[in-house]
Write an enzyme that holds these catalytic residues in place. Structure first.
Site, PDB file in Angstrom:
ATOM      1  N   TYR A 126       0.681  -1.065   0.031  1.00 22.96           N
ATOM      2  CA  TYR A 126       0.017   0.077   0.111  1.00 22.96           C
ATOM      3  C   TYR A 126       0.855   1.183   0.027  1.00 22.96           C
ATOM      4  O   TYR A 126       0.672   2.105  -0.764  1.00 22.96           O
ATOM      5  CB  TYR A 126      -0.961   0.125   1.272  1.00 22.96           C
ATOM      6  N   ALA A 127       1.795   1.348   0.856  1.00 22.61           N
ATOM      7  CA  ALA A 127       2.783   2.470   0.954  1.00 22.61           C
ATOM      8  C   ALA A 127       3.494   2.660  -0.119  1.00 22.61           C
ATOM      9  O   ALA A 127       3.666   3.890  -0.775  1.00 22.61           O
ATOM     10  CB  ALA A 127       3.847   2.209   2.068  1.00 22.61           C
TER      11      ALA A 127
END
Length: 129
Positions: A126-127
């Site tokens: 996600y990051a």
């Protein structure tokens, strides 16, 4: 918005309904449903609407699910966002806003986040996306 169930879809639908109530004129607010990675759909939409301002909120959220299924995040957050940016350029959009979250800053020791902060060691797909 990516209308997935990471956040309650009813809440998202309620937000859309509120916007439709506030801005009933379809020239002011048009809502389309589809995949932002669908090049033909998105190009047709940009050709028809010629948006000058884009607020991109269709990225997929969630740190834990991104570890379980990173491909979904790559598809939506990288492929979809890149396509939107390319179309914004192609059709001359004046503004492009992309909202992110503090999760992209990973293990930062700072209490406050900055766009200048080093984020080259993401702790999740996600990051990274």
């Amino acid at each position: 918005d990516e209308m997935n169930d990471y956040y309650d879809v009813r809440m998202k639908e309620n937000n859309l309904n509120r916007l439709r109530t506030l801005y009933p004129d379809e020239k002011r607010l048009a809502v389309y449903r589809g995949d932002i990675c669908d090049e033909r759909l998105m190009d047709d939409l940009f050709e028809r609407e010629r948006p000058q301002w884009i607020c991109h909120m269709a990225a997929r959220a969630g740190v834990r699910p991104s570890i379980q299924d990173p491909y979904v995040y790559i598809h939506s957050n990288i492929v979809g966002t890149t396509l939107l940016m390319e179309l914004a350029h192609k059709y001359g959009a004046q503004n492009f806003v992309f909202a992110s979250s503090s999760s992209v800053y990973g293990g930062s020791k700072s209490t406050f986040f900055s766009e200048e902060e080093n984020v080259d060691n993401p702790v999740s797909p996600y990051a990274a996306t």
